[in-house]
Write a protein that holds these residues in place. Structure first.
Motif, PDB file in Angstrom:
ATOM      1  N   PRO A  61       0.821  -1.212   0.000  1.00  0.00           N
ATOM      2  CA  PRO A  61       0.000   0.000   0.000  1.00  0.00           C
ATOM      3  C   PRO A  61       0.853   1.260   0.000  1.00  0.00           C
ATOM      4  CG  PRO A  61       0.082  -0.926   2.197  1.00  0.00           C
ATOM      5  CD  PRO A  61       0.787  -1.913   1.302  1.00  0.00           C
ATOM      6  N   CYS A  62       0.202   2.415  -0.006  1.00  0.00           N
ATOM      7  CA  CYS A  62       0.930   3.679  -0.039  1.00  0.00           C
ATOM      8  C   CYS A  62       0.168   4.699   0.805  1.00  0.00           C
ATOM      9  CB  CYS A  62       1.056   4.169  -1.478  1.00  0.00           C
ATOM     10  SG  CYS A  62       2.074   5.653  -1.687  1.00  0.00           S
ATOM     11  N   TYR A  63       0.896   5.415   1.656  1.00  0.00           N
ATOM     12  CA  TYR A  63       0.280   6.398   2.538  1.00  0.00           C
ATOM     13  C   TYR A  63       1.072   7.702   2.487  1.00  0.00           C
ATOM     14  CZ  TYR A  63      -1.862   2.170   4.404  1.00  0.00           C
ATOM     15  OH  TYR A  63      -2.537   0.985   4.517  1.00  0.00           O
ATOM     16  N   ALA A  64       0.415   8.800   2.866  1.00  0.00           N
ATOM     17  CA  ALA A  64       1.089  10.094   2.918  1.00  0.00           C
ATOM     18  C   ALA A  64       0.553  10.899   4.090  1.00  0.00           C
ATOM     19  CB  ALA A  64       0.889  10.867   1.622  1.00  0.00           C
ATOM     20  N   ILE A  65       1.447  11.655   4.710  1.00  0.00           N
ATOM     21  CA  ILE A  65       1.098  12.593   5.778  1.00  0.00           C
ATOM     22  C   ILE A  65       1.328  13.991   5.233  1.00  0.00           C
ATOM     23  CG2 ILE A  65       1.779  13.438   8.060  1.00  0.00           C
ATOM     24  CD1 ILE A  65       2.680  10.506   8.648  1.00  0.00           C
ATOM     25  N   THR A  66       0.287  14.831   5.262  1.00  0.00           N
ATOM     26  CA  THR A  66       0.378  16.181   4.705  1.00  0.00           C
ATOM     27  C   THR A  66      -0.016  17.217   5.751  1.00  0.00           C
ATOM     28  OG1 THR A  66      -1.883  16.107   3.829  1.00  0.00           O
ATOM     29  CG2 THR A  66      -0.122  15.293   2.387  1.00  0.00           C
ATOM     30  N   TYR A  67       0.116  18.497   5.387  1.00  0.00           N
ATOM     31  CA  TYR A  67      -0.227  19.589   6.307  1.00  0.00           C
ATOM     32  C   TYR A  67       0.438  19.414   7.674  1.00  0.00           C
ATOM     33  CZ  TYR A  67      -4.041  21.131   3.166  1.00  0.00           C
ATOM     34  OH  TYR A  67      -4.794  21.606   2.107  1.00  0.00           O
ATOM     35  N   ASN A  68       1.686  18.947   7.704  1.00  0.00           N
ATOM     36  CA  ASN A  68       2.432  18.784   8.956  1.00  0.00           C
ATOM     37  C   ASN A  68       1.747  17.838   9.936  1.00  0.00           C
ATOM     38  OD1 ASN A  68       4.780  20.636   8.678  1.00  0.00           O
ATOM     39  ND2 ASN A  68       3.165  22.167   8.416  1.00  0.00           N
ATOM     40  N   GLY A  69       1.056  16.835   9.412  1.00  0.00           N
ATOM     41  CA  GLY A  69       0.380  15.873  10.276  1.00  0.00           C
ATOM     42  C   GLY A  69      -1.101  16.127  10.427  1.00  0.00           C
ATOM     43  N   GLY A  70      -1.610  17.193   9.817  1.00  0.00           N
ATOM     44  CA  GLY A  70      -3.024  17.521   9.937  1.00  0.00           C
ATOM     45  C   GLY A  70      -3.932  16.650   9.093  1.00  0.00           C
ATOM     46  N   LEU A  71      -3.369  15.997   8.075  1.00  0.00           N
ATOM     47  CA  LEU A  71      -4.165  15.133   7.200  1.00  0.00           C
ATOM     48  C   LEU A  71      -3.335  13.920   6.795  1.00  0.00           C
ATOM     49  CD1 LEU A  71      -6.539  16.283   4.381  1.00  0.00           C
ATOM     50  CD2 LEU A  71      -4.960  14.393   3.966  1.00  0.00           C
ATOM     51  N   ILE A  72      -3.886  12.732   7.014  1.00  0.00           N
ATOM     52  CA  ILE A  72      -3.228  11.479   6.643  1.00  0.00           C
ATOM     53  C   ILE A  72      -4.061  10.822   5.557  1.00  0.00           C
ATOM     54  CG2 ILE A  72      -2.366   9.247   7.453  1.00  0.00           C
ATOM     55  CD1 ILE A  72      -2.116  10.478  10.241  1.00  0.00           C
ATOM     56  N   TYR A  73      -3.401  10.380   4.504  1.00  0.00           N
ATOM     57  CA  TYR A  73      -4.078   9.976   3.274  1.00  0.00           C
ATOM     58  C   TYR A  73      -3.680   8.555   2.867  1.00  0.00           C
ATOM     59  CZ  TYR A  73      -5.722  10.611  -1.599  1.00  0.00           C
ATOM     60  OH  TYR A  73      -6.368  10.511  -2.810  1.00  0.00           O
ATOM     61  N   ASP A  74      -4.689   7.747   2.530  1.00  0.00           N
ATOM     62  CA  ASP A  74      -4.465   6.429   1.940  1.00  0.00           C
ATOM     63  C   ASP A  74      -4.367   6.634   0.435  1.00  0.00           C
ATOM     64  OD1 ASP A  74      -4.799   3.891   0.718  1.00  0.00           O
ATOM     65  OD2 ASP A  74      -5.842   3.120   2.476  1.00  0.00           O
ATOM     66  N   CYS A  75      -3.157   6.566  -0.102  1.00  0.00           N
ATOM     67  CA  CYS A  75      -2.929   6.877  -1.510  1.00  0.00           C
ATOM     68  C   CYS A  75      -3.509   5.810  -2.430  1.00  0.00           C
ATOM     69  CB  CYS A  75      -1.430   7.017  -1.783  1.00  0.00           C
ATOM     70  SG  CYS A  75      -0.561   8.041  -0.588  1.00  0.00           S
ATOM     71  N   THR A  76      -3.576   4.574  -1.973  1.00  0.00           N
ATOM     72  CA  THR A  76      -4.084   3.489  -2.807  1.00  0.00           C
ATOM     73  C   THR A  76      -5.599   3.592  -2.944  1.00  0.00           C
ATOM     74  OG1 THR A  76      -2.283   2.086  -2.001  1.00  0.00           O
ATOM     75  CG2 THR A  76      -4.118   0.989  -3.120  1.00  0.00           C
ATOM     76  N   ARG A  77      -6.279   3.789  -1.836  1.00  0.00           N
ATOM     77  CA  ARG A  77      -7.746   3.906  -1.865  1.00  0.00           C
ATOM     78  C   ARG A  77      -8.216   5.320  -2.172  1.00  0.00           C
ATOM     79  NH1 ARG A  77      -9.670   0.307   3.415  1.00  0.00           N
ATOM     80  NH2 ARG A  77      -8.707  -1.662   2.749  1.00  0.00           N
TER      81      ARG A  77
END
Length: 270
Positions: A61-77
Motif C-alpha cells: 500500500p501507499c500512505y502520505a502525511i500532509t499539512y504537517n500531520g493535519g491530514l493522513i491519506y491512503d494513496c491506494t484507496r
C-alpha cells in the motif's frame, strides 16, 4: 515491515523539485522487501499529489502525511484517514495579527490557496507549489469550512517574521502550534498537530512498532518526527536545530541521493 517517513522539500526532493532516479530506485527496492516509504510533508495534499502518485506506482500500500500531520491519506484507496482543522475564530485572529505586521497570510480550501490580496509571497508560493490561487478581499467572511492550516510568508526579513511569531506566543497556547517549515514559511496548525504525532497514529493503524521506523527531514517542522521515530535522520543540508535532534546526519544532501543513503543504511542493511 519498516517505515521510512520522509519530508519532501530539502529531503526527498532535489532543489529542482524532482525525485531523483536513485532515490526512486532505492524506494522501489525497499518496497520489494515489504517496506514502505511515507511522504511526510508540510505541503497540502494537492501540492504533494504529484509525488504521491510517483510512490504509489512503485509500492503498495501507499500512505502520505500532509499539512504537517493535519491530514493522513491512503494513496491506494484515495481516501482521507485522518484530519484536524483550525476553528474559524482562530483563523481570523491569525489573519488579523499578520495584517498588523504587514505579513502575507494564506489558507487552503479544496486544493486551492486562499488569500485576501495578491502579494509577491503569494506568487512565489504558487510557483513553488503549483497550486491554484484564489484572491478574495472578503476571504474571512466567505470562509465556511475550517482549514487544516494557515501559513504566513515573509521573503525578505526573517527577524520581522520572528517578531510576528513571538506576538502569538501567549494567545496560541492551547489553540495552535506555530513553527517554521523553511526560512520563509511559518506554519500554523491545530494545537498538538505534528509530523511526530502523525507517525504514531499511522503506526497504530498499520500495527507497525515504532522501533521499525526511520524519519528523515531538514527543517524545524521535521523535529517532532525525528524525535518520534526510532531513528531520526537529518539531511546534510539540514538546519542546525534539526542536526541537534538527529541520531544520524547524512553524508549526501538532498541533491545527491540522501534518501538512497538512508534506505541503504537503515532499511536494507539493518
Amino acid at each position: 515491515m519498516k517505515l521510512l517517513f520522509t519530508d519532501l522539500d530539502g529531503t526527498l526532493l532535489n532543489d529542482d523539485g524532482s525525485i531523483s532516479q536513485e532515490n526512486l530506485s532505492a524506494i522501489r527496492r525497499a518496497a520489494e522487501k515489504g517496506n514502505l516509504t511515507v511522504i511526510t510533508t508540510g505541503r497540502s495534499l494537492s501540492s504533494a499529489l504529484p509525488y504521491i502518485r510517483q510512490l504509489k506506482e512503485i509500492q503498495k500500500p501507499c500512505y502520505a502525511i500532509t499539512y504537517n500531520g493535519g491530514l493522513i491519506y491512503d494513496c491506494t484507496r484515495e481516501e482521507i484517514l485522518y484530519k484536524r482543522t483550525i476553528p474559524l475564530p482562530y483563523v481570523q485572529y491569525i489573519f488579523a495579527q499578520a495584517e498588523k505586521f504587514d505579513i502575507h497570510c494564506q489558507t487552503y480550501e479544496n486544493g486551492t490557496v486562499l488569500a485576501p490580496r495578491d502579494r509577491t509571497e503569494l506568487r512565489e508560493y504558487q510557483e513553488h507549489s503549483c497550486m491554484p490561487v484564489k484572491i478574495d478581499p472578503l476571504l474571512l467572511e466567505h470562509l465556511k469550512e475550517e482549514p487544516v492550516k494557515v501559513l504566513t510568508s515573509c521573503l525578505s526579513d526573517r527577524e520581522h517574521h520572528d517578531r510576528y511569531r513571538r506576538s502569538l506566543t501567549q494567545w496560541a497556547k492551547g489553540k495552535v502550534s506555530v513553527f517554521f517549515s523553511n526560512e520563509h514559511y511559518l506554519e500554523h496548525v491545530p494545537e498538538g498537530t505534528s509530523k511526530g504525532g502523525a507517525i504514531l497514529w499511522l503506526c497504530r493503524q498499520l500495527g507497525v512498532p515504532v522501533e521499525n521506523t526511520v524519519a528523515a527531514g531538514d527543517a524545524e517542522n521535521d523535529i517532532t518526527m525525528l524525535a518520534t521515530a526510532h531513528v531520526g535522520v537529518c539531511m546534510a543540508n539540514g538546519a542546525a536545530e534539526v542536526r541537534q535532534q538527529a541520531d544520524y546526519i547524512t553524508l549526501c544532501d538532498n541533491n545527491h541521493g540522501g534518501i538512497r543513503e538512508i534506505i541503504e543504511k537503515f532499511i536494507e542493511n539493518s
